[in-house]
Motif scaffolding. Structure first.
Motif, PDB file in Angstrom:
ATOM      1  N   UNK A 174     -52.861   9.926 -22.087  1.00  0.00           N
ATOM      2  CA  UNK A 174     -51.542  10.360 -21.600  1.00  0.00           C
ATOM      3  C   UNK A 174     -51.679  10.898 -20.175  1.00  0.00           C
ATOM      4  N   UNK A 175     -51.762   9.929 -19.221  1.00  0.00           N
ATOM      5  CA  UNK A 175     -51.873  10.352 -17.816  1.00  0.00           C
ATOM      6  C   UNK A 175     -50.937   9.536 -16.939  1.00  0.00           C
ATOM      7  N   UNK A 176     -49.996   8.841 -17.596  1.00  0.00           N
ATOM      8  CA  UNK A 176     -49.087   8.000 -16.810  1.00  0.00           C
ATOM      9  C   UNK A 176     -47.969   8.841 -16.191  1.00  0.00           C
ATOM     10  N   UNK A 177     -47.383   8.256 -15.150  1.00  0.00           N
ATOM     11  CA  UNK A 177     -46.264   8.929 -14.476  1.00  0.00           C
ATOM     12  C   UNK A 177     -45.046   8.015 -14.564  1.00  0.00           C
ATOM     13  N   UNK A 178     -43.954   8.550 -15.062  1.00  0.00           N
ATOM     14  CA  UNK A 178     -42.723   7.776 -15.202  1.00  0.00           C
ATOM     15  C   UNK A 178     -41.713   8.258 -14.161  1.00  0.00           C
ATOM     16  N   UNK A 179     -41.158   7.305 -13.430  1.00  0.00           N
ATOM     17  CA  UNK A 179     -40.152   7.628 -12.407  1.00  0.00           C
ATOM     18  C   UNK A 179     -38.820   7.059 -12.869  1.00  0.00           C
ATOM     19  N   UNK A 180     -37.754   7.815 -12.685  1.00  0.00           N
ATOM     20  CA  UNK A 180     -36.433   7.240 -12.914  1.00  0.00           C
ATOM     21  C   UNK A 180     -35.838   6.936 -11.542  1.00  0.00           C
ATOM     22  N   UNK A 181     -35.652   5.659 -11.260  1.00  0.00           N
ATOM     23  CA  UNK A 181     -35.074   5.256  -9.979  1.00  0.00           C
ATOM     24  C   UNK A 181     -33.561   5.382 -10.016  1.00  0.00           C
ATOM     25  N   UNK A 182     -32.947   5.151  -8.875  1.00  0.00           N
ATOM     26  CA  UNK A 182     -31.486   5.258  -8.827  1.00  0.00           C
ATOM     27  C   UNK A 182     -30.918   4.157  -7.945  1.00  0.00           C
ATOM     28  N   UNK A 183     -29.791   3.609  -8.363  1.00  0.00           N
ATOM     29  CA  UNK A 183     -29.093   2.588  -7.579  1.00  0.00           C
ATOM     30  C   UNK A 183     -27.795   3.170  -7.050  1.00  0.00           C
ATOM     31  N   UNK A 184     -27.332   2.595  -5.944  1.00  0.00           N
ATOM     32  CA  UNK A 184     -25.989   2.939  -5.477  1.00  0.00           C
ATOM     33  C   UNK A 184     -25.322   1.654  -5.021  1.00  0.00           C
ATOM     34  N   UNK A 185     -24.175   1.352  -5.578  1.00  0.00           N
ATOM     35  CA  UNK A 185     -23.472   0.098  -5.282  1.00  0.00           C
ATOM     36  C   UNK A 185     -24.414  -1.103  -5.407  1.00  0.00           C
ATOM     37  N   UNK A 186     -25.257  -1.065  -6.422  1.00  0.00           N
ATOM     38  CA  UNK A 186     -26.145  -2.195  -6.685  1.00  0.00           C
ATOM     39  C   UNK A 186     -27.393  -2.238  -5.821  1.00  0.00           C
ATOM     40  N   UNK A 187     -27.550  -1.280  -4.903  1.00  0.00           N
ATOM     41  CA  UNK A 187     -28.737  -1.251  -4.027  1.00  0.00           C
ATOM     42  C   UNK A 187     -29.672  -0.144  -4.505  1.00  0.00           C
ATOM     43  N   UNK A 188     -30.973  -0.395  -4.319  1.00  0.00           N
ATOM     44  CA  UNK A 188     -31.964   0.615  -4.682  1.00  0.00           C
ATOM     45  C   UNK A 188     -31.894   1.768  -3.685  1.00  0.00           C
ATOM     46  N   UNK A 189     -31.698   2.988  -4.177  1.00  0.00           N
ATOM     47  CA  UNK A 189     -31.684   4.130  -3.254  1.00  0.00           C
ATOM     48  C   UNK A 189     -33.114   4.453  -2.826  1.00  0.00           C
ATOM     49  N   UNK A 190     -33.236   4.963  -1.592  1.00  0.00           N
ATOM     50  CA  UNK A 190     -34.566   5.218  -1.020  1.00  0.00           C
ATOM     51  C   UNK A 190     -35.373   6.187  -1.883  1.00  0.00           C
ATOM     52  N   UNK A 191     -34.703   7.122  -2.535  1.00  0.00           N
ATOM     53  CA  UNK A 191     -35.409   8.096  -3.377  1.00  0.00           C
ATOM     54  C   UNK A 191     -36.238   7.390  -4.458  1.00  0.00           C
ATOM     55  N   UNK A 192     -35.805   6.202  -4.884  1.00  0.00           N
ATOM     56  CA  UNK A 192     -36.556   5.475  -5.926  1.00  0.00           C
ATOM     57  C   UNK A 192     -37.946   5.120  -5.411  1.00  0.00           C
ATOM     58  N   UNK A 193     -38.001   4.719  -4.130  1.00  0.00           N
ATOM     59  CA  UNK A 193     -39.307   4.384  -3.535  1.00  0.00           C
ATOM     60  C   UNK A 193     -40.096   5.655  -3.243  1.00  0.00           C
ATOM     61  N   UNK A 194     -39.389   6.689  -2.790  1.00  0.00           N
ATOM     62  CA  UNK A 194     -40.086   7.955  -2.495  1.00  0.00           C
ATOM     63  C   UNK A 194     -40.785   8.474  -3.753  1.00  0.00           C
ATOM     64  N   UNK A 195     -40.066   8.440  -4.879  1.00  0.00           N
ATOM     65  CA  UNK A 195     -40.646   8.988  -6.111  1.00  0.00           C
ATOM     66  C   UNK A 195     -41.736   8.076  -6.667  1.00  0.00           C
TER      67      UNK A 195
END
Ligand SMILES: Cc1cc2nc3c(=O)[nH]c(=O)nc-3n(C[C@H](O)[C@H](O)[C@H](O)COP(=O)(O)OP(=O)(O)OC[C@H]3O[C@@H](n4cnc5c(N)ncnc54)[C@H](O)[C@@H]3O)c2cc1C
Length: 319
Positions: free
Chosen positions: A1-22
């Protein structure tokens, strides 16, 4: 148990930059604790985002169809993915949506949560989250002691570093489940202008602009830079602009690369909302204004002379 899970976010169908940051931050954590990075995108069309997320470290890019946003539905779906992937660390955007569902996820997962992290590091196999306290007057470091460690992370606080992950695409069967609230109408303010929370540059005006008729001076600079328009509470309380533009303790918390404060004194409640900006430029005719204590660059001058001159110079350079 050492995995990291990120929840990304979209806005108007585009990937928000925070998804890449996280995802990039998750890559660094996973490399340190010896795990994999899974990035969840709430979409039916996960393939469209897999390349971008693989390039910043995602080993799996998971699509989950949870329907229209609801805090309960997202919490149900994300918890189902946590049960399947069993991550040690979960990173969630400290966005309007993330703030609404993250605590529900923590309760379901019986996990500790630290909200509004602006720095992430690893010590002794556990994540250390740095976050502002006392309205941004100080920072404190926190560890989560439960097996699953959950953090909400402020936009623009993490560098995006290219590093390929395995990039496998998975379609999750996780569902929103029973949702007991229903959105019955929406009032979307702001039109197509750049939104404060996502902006990498913000130009803000304060009482020093003298009146609402002078917003075009500030807006012109913002438009030239592709920036969002911010405001101090004094201007909002005076009815010069809507509350959706307010930055500060009772407005929005922002963390852009560059924050340009025009005619803003720098009251502690304003600093609480923008003090973690990377570069702060202050334009104020009072050299003793508190904003200069946090400013990277300060201009002691009349904004009615400096702002149009800046706009004109930027227009020459940026076209
Ligand atoms: C509980 C609470 C919550 C609050 N929440 C917030 C919040 O979320 N956000 C927020 O912003 N405030 C908030 N406030 C209010 C805060 O304390 C300040 O009153 C407010 O930020 C002041 O706004 P300002 O800087 O625009 O105005 P002022 O403090 O009046 O400053 C105006 C500045 O403009 C400068 N100036 C004037 N003319 C010019 C010119 N021609 N050229 C250049 N500079 C000029 C002046 O030198 C001055 O420094 C809160 C207060 C309380 C009590």
């Amino acid at each position: 148990m050492a995995d990291v899970l990120v929840v990304g976010e979209l806005k108007n169908g585009e990937l928000k930059k925070i998804s890449k940051e996280l995802t990039s931050a998750a890559r660094k954590i996973a490399d340190s604790i010896g795990g994999k990075v899974h990035t969840v995108v709430i979409t039916e069309n996960v393939d469209a985002f897999a390349g971008d997320l693989k390039a910043v470290g995602a080993d799996t890019v998971i699509g989950a169809n949870l329907g229209e946003f609801s805090p309960e539905g997202y919490a149900n779906g994300i918890f189902a993915i946590i049960q399947e992937k069993k991550p040690a660390v979960v990173l969630i955007p400290h966005s309007a949506q993330g703030k609404e569902y993250s605590a529900r996820v923590a309760i379901k997962a019986n996990a500790g949560i630290v909200a509004d992290a602006v720095g992430l590091s690893v010590d002794g196999g556990k994540v250390v989250a740095k976050k502002p306290i006392y309205s941004g007057k100080a920072y404190a470091n926190f560890k989560v002691t439960s097996d699953i460690q959950i953090f909400t992370v402020r936009a623009n606080s993490q560098e995006v570093t290219p590093k390929d992950g395995a990039g496998a695409v998975e379609k999750s069967g996780a569902a929103a489940g029973e949702v007991r609230t229903k959105s019955i109408s929406k009032d979307l303010s702001g039109g197509n202008k750049v939104q404060l929370a996502d902006a990498s540059i913000i130009v803000s005006g304060g009482r020093g602009i003298k009146g609402p008729e002078n917003w075009p001076i500030i807006q012109d600079l913002a438009d030239t830079l592709g920036a969002a328009l911010g405001a101090s509470r004094a201007t909002v309380d005076a009815g010069w602009i809507s509350h959706s533009h307010q930055v500060g303790q009772t407005g929005k918390t922002v963390s852009p690369n560059c924050y340009i404060a025009c005619g803003i004194s720098g009251a502690i409640q304003h600093l609480a909302g923008m003090g973690s900006s990377k570069y702060i430029v202050a334009i104020n005719k009072d050299g003793d204004a508190p904003i200069f204590k946090v400013a990277t660059y300060g201009v002691v001058a009349d904004l009615f002379e400096v702002v149009p001159a800046l706009t004109s110079e930027f227009k020459k350079v940026l076209g």
